[in-house]
Design an enzyme around this catalytic site. Sequence first.
Site, PDB file in Angstrom:
ATOM      1  N   HIS B  56      21.415  57.274  12.600  1.00 42.02           N
ATOM      2  CA  HIS B  56      20.788  56.463  13.655  1.00 42.02           C
ATOM      3  C   HIS B  56      21.071  57.044  15.042  1.00 42.02           C
ATOM      4  O   HIS B  56      22.037  56.673  15.701  1.00 42.02           O
ATOM      5  CB  HIS B  56      21.307  55.026  13.561  1.00 42.02           C
ATOM      6  N   LEU B  59      17.147  60.569  20.284  1.00 41.73           N
ATOM      7  CA  LEU B  59      17.148  61.846  21.010  1.00 41.73           C
ATOM      8  C   LEU B  59      16.188  61.824  22.201  1.00 41.73           C
ATOM      9  O   LEU B  59      16.203  62.725  23.027  1.00 41.73           O
ATOM     10  CB  LEU B  59      16.794  62.998  20.066  1.00 41.73           C
ATOM     11  N   ARG B  60      15.333  60.798  22.261  1.00 44.51           N
ATOM     12  CA  ARG B  60      14.459  60.546  23.430  1.00 44.51           C
ATOM     13  C   ARG B  60      13.328  61.553  23.629  1.00 44.51           C
ATOM     14  O   ARG B  60      12.438  61.302  24.411  1.00 44.51           O
ATOM     15  CB  ARG B  60      15.266  60.450  24.730  1.00 44.51           C
ATOM     16  N   ASN B  90      11.336  55.772  18.145  1.00 47.14           N
ATOM     17  CA  ASN B  90      10.815  55.120  19.359  1.00 47.14           C
ATOM     18  C   ASN B  90      10.809  56.067  20.557  1.00 47.14           C
ATOM     19  O   ASN B  90      11.451  55.833  21.569  1.00 47.14           O
ATOM     20  CB  ASN B  90      11.594  53.836  19.677  1.00 47.14           C
ATOM     21  N   HIS B 177      15.517  47.046  11.826  1.00 45.35           N
ATOM     22  CA  HIS B 177      16.184  46.506  13.013  1.00 45.35           C
ATOM     23  C   HIS B 177      16.025  44.993  12.915  1.00 45.35           C
ATOM     24  O   HIS B 177      14.969  44.453  13.240  1.00 45.35           O
ATOM     25  CB  HIS B 177      15.508  47.070  14.269  1.00 45.35           C
ATOM     26  N   HIS B 230      22.474  48.818  12.220  1.00 40.66           N
ATOM     27  CA  HIS B 230      23.470  48.210  13.109  1.00 40.66           C
ATOM     28  C   HIS B 230      23.737  46.726  12.883  1.00 40.66           C
ATOM     29  O   HIS B 230      23.485  45.876  13.735  1.00 40.66           O
ATOM     30  CB  HIS B 230      23.118  48.424  14.589  1.00 40.66           C
ATOM     31  N   ASP B 303      23.877  54.757  16.617  1.00 44.57           N
ATOM     32  CA  ASP B 303      22.890  54.158  17.526  1.00 44.57           C
ATOM     33  C   ASP B 303      23.038  54.763  18.926  1.00 44.57           C
ATOM     34  O   ASP B 303      22.907  54.069  19.942  1.00 44.57           O
ATOM     35  CB  ASP B 303      23.009  52.638  17.570  1.00 44.57           C
ATOM     36  N   HIS B 307      20.777  56.691  28.270  1.00 42.58           N
ATOM     37  CA  HIS B 307      19.959  56.180  29.376  1.00 42.58           C
ATOM     38  C   HIS B 307      20.415  56.846  30.664  1.00 42.58           C
ATOM     39  O   HIS B 307      21.618  57.032  30.867  1.00 42.58           O
ATOM     40  CB  HIS B 307      20.112  54.669  29.531  1.00 42.58           C
TER      41      HIS B 307
END
Lengths: 328, 428
Positions: B56, B59-60, B90, B177, B230, B303, B307
């Site tokens: 989980h 990596l954006r 996502n 999720h 999670h 997770d 940011h």
Amino acid sequence: MQRHLISAADLTRDDAVLILDTAEEMARVADRPIKKLPTLRGRTVVNLFFEDSTRTRISFEAAEKRLSADVINFTAKGSSVSKGESLKDTAQTLEAMGVDAVVIRHGASGAPYRLATSGWIDAAVINAGDGTHQHPTQALLDAFTMRRRLIGRDAGLGEDLSGKRITLVGDVLHSRVARSNVDLLHTLGAHVTLVAPPTLVPVGVESWPCEVSYDLDAVLPKSDAVMMLRVQRERMNAAFFPTEREYSRRYGLDGDRMARMPEHAIVMHPGPMVRGMEITAEVADSPRCTVVEQVANGVSIRMAVLYLLLGGNEPAVSHARANASEEK
Amino acid sequence: MSKILIRGAKVLGGEPQDVLIEGSQIASVGVGLSADGAEVVEAAGKVLLPGLVDLHTHLREPGREDSETVLTGTRAAASGGYTAVFAMANTFPVADTAGVVEQVYRLGQEHGYCDVQPIGAVTVGLEGKKLAELGAMHESAAGVTVFSDDGKCVDDAVIMRRALEYVKAFGGVVAQHAQEPRLTEGAQMNEGVVSAELGLGGWPAVAEESIIARDVLLAEHVGSRVHICHLSTAGSVEIVRWAKSRGIDVTAEVTPHHLLLTDELVRSYNPVYKVNPPLRTERDVLALRAALADGTIDIVATDHAPHPHEDKDCEWAAAAMGMVGLETALSVVQETMVETGLLDWAGVAERMSFKPAEIGRAKGHGRPVSAGEPANLTLVDTAYRGSVDPAGFASRSRNTPYEGRELPGRVTHTWLRGKATLVDGKLT
């Protein structure tokens, strides 16, 4: 006193009584032909309002002006939460202008705390209401109003609210006024009961220093003051209660219910009132209802807070404080 | 062929042994192996683990390269001892087509710090309405086996049922999720004593537990396997325990931060503690640790949610949710599970390498440390003590809840198929 006023829970009993006593001094200024003190001359206070609140802003502004502070009004409604950096950037801009105190109203719980603790600015921070968290000057003005009405204007000096039974009715879940009042009234020795439908009481309330009841009629005869909280009509759509009428029947304060209160007991409301739903006109306009006094007292309380936070070591108006100070 | 001799390491925490790597494989494991022609890594006192596998990771890339890229994220992974990470879907665009997952997979291979196994979205655009092309993503070069709308819950029971059934065709798994959306509208933190006081919107435990309960029943009904992302509450542990006792094919993960931190930290209103699911209570933390120890919770997954600074340096309500975790995960597990006596290092290997590789069907990862296996290895100095300094992170983001906090253990070396990606704590 501390440097900031973020939460009513941060005030000790002596801090709170000092503020109430100082507010009594400030209230005398309002009786003078010229309602002004030179106390904060040369100091700059900014009213930083990210959320609409004409009443609170005007109250702070009146307090600041009566103390001769230079006042800057900054309203930035709407965009703050979607653009998080605006709080920090705005704060730093004001800091660069040499602001001594920031009175902040914000829709996000904790925003004033962040402002005071993140190192963004050096100014004193006064919370004028944040999200559903706290509104400490509201609690102080409520306590001030109670002390005057239940103990007396001069008799109350130096006194707290020990033994008084205060009932808060309505939307506790979303109310910063309720949180602030529970904290402060407990500190001042009062016995607090919250009355609301279970849907409007937060999960976790059991840790609060108060009792919770779902039955207004059972609590009224044992109340010295009943404070009605504002209930937003849109709560109905979110299924917090079935209909406005049902809410009103179970938790509204009308003349019949008011008659069940002890004779000396008062009715309070932080305003603005939703007449007909949470309180009837008969109650709102009765001499037992303190709404208008609360507004006037708000200016005195805010004067006291500004004065004490911005370095007021000497009695603000007279020497009446000296005796009380020595008790500590 | 290059040769590396790792001398005197406690393999999976056991007796000291030498491990000889030749090329991309482990050539032999034993005592007193010859160092002839090999580069020697003195590992006395250190613990050698199979390369860690994170089921989980965010990596954006593509889309939020300001917070992380495949390169910076895999460098962070290598720093933390990982040799494979599963990258959540996502991104922008969402990883819901073969094209996007292949791009992410390829970037991982090109950079060479860590294998990147993309996770495919369950539904188009993570919108929960229409199944994404799960088969095409599986058949792509990325070979996707794990599907998740992570960040959002697949809350429509019918869509969830169909996804569970559909991926059976190729041995896939749906990673849920678990967050009932209506019960968490406006949610900012765990609903309880602290949220009541702080006036922050509550995220009730039941919003997680009700979805887990539904999904294990769905998995039982259609005979599929489901993975719970999670897991964060004591109640969720009870449901998973019950489901497993009933023979339902469910696996579950816990993050390092849910093993260590509680919602009391939110009193600071510091958004570094804002995460989804939220930090829970001490009681939940202890239940999660016990469940990870007894196997009810199968694995630790980070997770890792990078940011940029500006998304956290603001008021709580405006802040993004998430914490970085790749570089601190093993240390947190050492503190919460090993030093408390709940797990030994073999148990850590099971929960951070063998089992996550098995759930995600990661080829060549989560293999035993023995001759003939791929040389995916991690060497840990378990005696190390030091405070966390985000300035030294390989991740592009710094949103760690552990800044300045002392944590035990440090990964000193990581090898991906025999190639060192981390040497003496420095990336190659």
